[in-house]
Design a protein around this motif. Structure first.
Motif, PDB file in Angstrom:
ATOM      1  N   PRO A 117       6.495  -2.132  -1.162  1.00  0.00           N
ATOM      2  CA  PRO A 117       6.795  -0.784  -0.643  1.00  0.00           C
ATOM      3  C   PRO A 117       6.183  -0.542   0.739  1.00  0.00           C
ATOM      4  CG  PRO A 117       6.131  -0.669  -2.938  1.00  0.00           C
ATOM      5  CD  PRO A 117       5.849  -2.064  -2.483  1.00  0.00           C
ATOM      6  N   ALA A 118       4.966  -1.072   0.963  1.00  0.00           N
ATOM      7  CA  ALA A 118       4.320  -0.874   2.269  1.00  0.00           C
ATOM      8  C   ALA A 118       5.092  -1.577   3.382  1.00  0.00           C
ATOM      9  CB  ALA A 118       2.881  -1.387   2.217  1.00  0.00           C
ATOM     10  N   LEU A 119       5.678  -2.745   3.087  1.00  0.00           N
ATOM     11  CA  LEU A 119       6.472  -3.447   4.096  1.00  0.00           C
ATOM     12  C   LEU A 119       7.628  -2.571   4.584  1.00  0.00           C
ATOM     13  CD1 LEU A 119       6.676  -7.052   2.576  1.00  0.00           C
ATOM     14  CD2 LEU A 119       5.565  -6.418   4.718  1.00  0.00           C
ATOM     15  N   GLY A 120       8.324  -1.948   3.646  1.00  0.00           N
ATOM     16  CA  GLY A 120       9.435  -1.092   4.029  1.00  0.00           C
ATOM     17  C   GLY A 120       8.991   0.155   4.757  1.00  0.00           C
ATOM     18  N   LEU A 121       7.956   0.816   4.223  1.00  0.00           N
ATOM     19  CA  LEU A 121       7.490   2.082   4.804  1.00  0.00           C
ATOM     20  C   LEU A 121       6.845   1.866   6.167  1.00  0.00           C
ATOM     21  CD1 LEU A 121       7.051   5.132   4.362  1.00  0.00           C
ATOM     22  CD2 LEU A 121       4.858   4.562   3.289  1.00  0.00           C
ATOM     23  N   PHE A 122       5.933   0.909   6.257  1.00  0.00           N
ATOM     24  CA  PHE A 122       5.193   0.688   7.500  1.00  0.00           C
ATOM     25  C   PHE A 122       6.090   0.149   8.613  1.00  0.00           C
ATOM     26  CE2 PHE A 122       0.659   0.121   5.556  1.00  0.00           C
ATOM     27  CZ  PHE A 122       0.825   1.338   4.898  1.00  0.00           C
ATOM     28  N   SER A 123       7.027  -0.751   8.245  1.00  0.00           N
ATOM     29  CA  SER A 123       7.894  -1.316   9.288  1.00  0.00           C
ATOM     30  C   SER A 123       8.826  -0.264   9.873  1.00  0.00           C
ATOM     31  CB  SER A 123       8.708  -2.484   8.720  1.00  0.00           C
ATOM     32  OG  SER A 123       9.546  -2.053   7.652  1.00  0.00           O
TER      33      SER A 123
END
Length: 455
Positions: free
Chosen positions: A405-411
């Motif tokens: 989830p962090a990959l999608g949100l942060f990117s």
């Protein structure tokens, strides 16, 4: 391990000495094993160019998936072998080793056939492009069949350590790595085979290690002898090996799957060079992780033995020693990664674009490095004391609950930098989960000890 505590009077000093005897060789073993691919990356990056190292980086997730078979049979077999030796049953230990080898061979063969048949589809799914896939295909076409030797080596090494021969395992694997270092320039530059030469050198060096390991098992000095009739599969032994090794197997599978997702994000936000940068960054993060896994492998037979014999104080001493050592290594890795980033990435490439992306990514991904020592050690502890579900929960939560989830949100917010920052964020949250389980386990142990004193 039957003669480790003959008088049952071991104390913390004995545990520290035993930990050094088992963990330090295991740590060196893991570092040496990781050098196989890292040496390839250095020679390829310097000799075949930036796109070649990007193509090699594309193969890393699948190489990790190929190695899951060795993890399953190596961890599961070593744990059962350690228990058999503690019961003074060398015949059972031999059967476990033989069954681990049988299981390793069958599963590796199936995975190799599948991988070769669907290789191009796999590489496209992993984020490959028309520029990088030709390099990756040349490398994996040779390395995939060689993964049978890689998995066998991992199983052999774990079994040797479980039988108390850590130094012999270390020397044998070190011999293979030295051979790889010598063969790489010969095949890459001398025969002008490029990335294919690196793969050939790796497989040949694995052949050397495998031969030496087999000779060890037939040596009169070995406490664990390999006999042909021990290779006959026994369902109960196979189930035990799979049951114990499943937690480590799932951890490796999830890591490989997350790396595939990571590659897709890197391709979308940074292209081939971002994937190449991740390959360079992982070369250093893997070194630290391998040291920590070496600690885990070294403490595993000590924990298994003392937990099985009810020596809870010695279990606690072993865990504390491992946590202190692992945390120290992680902190040193953090300091080196943040302070020496420009020089570290130059070992792999001279391309200015790849250098810039790699240096920035290395510093960002290493932000939570001091925490992973505690996180990895505690996860392995629960696996060693027959609480594998907790170990699985901790690993899956890091990968699927926090990192993806962090990959999608942060990117979406910070682009390529967001992808790098997702890694330390996931490590931070996974450490919180590990602290919770560790605190809960200590509370249960304190209550149990109090009840025992009352009775």
């Amino acid at each position: 391990m039957e003669n480790i505590f003959p008088n049952h009077t071991a104390d913390a000093r004995d545990i520290r000495k035993l930990f050094r005897n088992y963990a330090y060789p295991a740590m060196l073993n893991m570092i040496v094993l990781s050098l196989y691919n890292i040496v390839d990356r250095i020679f390829i990056g310097q000799g075949a160019g930036a796109l070649a190292i990007c193509g090699l980086a594309l193969t890393l997730p699948y190489i990790s998936l190929l190695g899951t078979i060795g993890t399953l049979t190596g961890v599961g077999g070593a744990d059962r072998i350690s228990a058999a030796i503690s019961l003074r049953n060398p015949r059972l230990a031999c059967k476990i080793l033989g069954n681990a080898i049988f299981l390793n061979f069958i599963l590796s063969l199936l995975l190799i056939l599948f991988s070769l048949y669907y290789l191009d589809e796999i590489l496209y799914a992993f984020g490959g492009s028309e520029h990088t896939i030709p390099y990756a295909r040349k490398y994996l076409t040779i390395l995939i069949p060689g993964s049978l030797l890689t998995n066998l080596n991992f199983t052999f090494c774990n079994s040797i350590r479980a039988a108390g021969s850590s130094r012999q395992s270390m020397v044998i694997i070190l011999t293979g790595v030295i051979a790889n270092i010598l063969l790489d320039p010969i095949f890459i530059f001398g025969f002008r085979l490029g990335i294919e030469g690196a793969a050939i050198a790796t497989v040949l060096s694995m052949c050397i290690s495998s031969l030496l390991l087999l000779l060890h098992f037939h040596s009169p000095r070995s406490s664990l002898r390999l006999q042909f009739n021990c290779l006959i599969p026994e369902p109960l032994i196979l189930i035990n090996i799979i049951g114990i090794g499943m937690a480590a197997f799932i951890m490796n599978i999830t890591t490989g799957m997350v790396n595939i997702i990571m590659n897709r994000y890197l391709e979308n936000y940074g292209g081939d060079y971002a994937i190449g940068a991740y390959g360079i960054i992982s070369s250093y993060s893997i070194q630290i992780s391998m040291l920590l896994m070496g600690i885990c492998q070294g403490m595993q037979p000590i924990l298994s033995y003392n937990y099985a014999t009810g020596k809870q104080k010695l279990v606690a001493h072993t865990l504390r020693t491992a946590i202190y050592t692992g945390s120290l290594i992680a902190c040193i890795g953090f300091i080196l990664g943040e302070g020496l980033a420009p020089w570290l990435v130059k070992a792999f490439t001279t391309d200015p674009t790849l250098l810039k992306i790699s240096e920035n990514g290395l510093r960002l991904t290493f932000l939570a490095m001091p925490l992973i020592g505690f996180q990895i050690i505690v996860t392995s502890y629960f696996q060693s004391v027959r609480q594998a579900p907790k170990a699985i929960i901790m690993n899956i939560s890091r990968q699927f609950v926090f990192l993806i989830p962090a990959l999608g949100l942060f990117s979406n917010h910070w682009g390529l930098n967001g992808i790098w920052l997702a890694i330390p964020f996931a490590d931070l949250m996974a450490t919180v989960i590990a602290i919770f389980f560790y605190w809960k386990q200590k509370s249960v142990s304190l209550i149990s000890n109090s009840v025992n004193r009352i009775h």
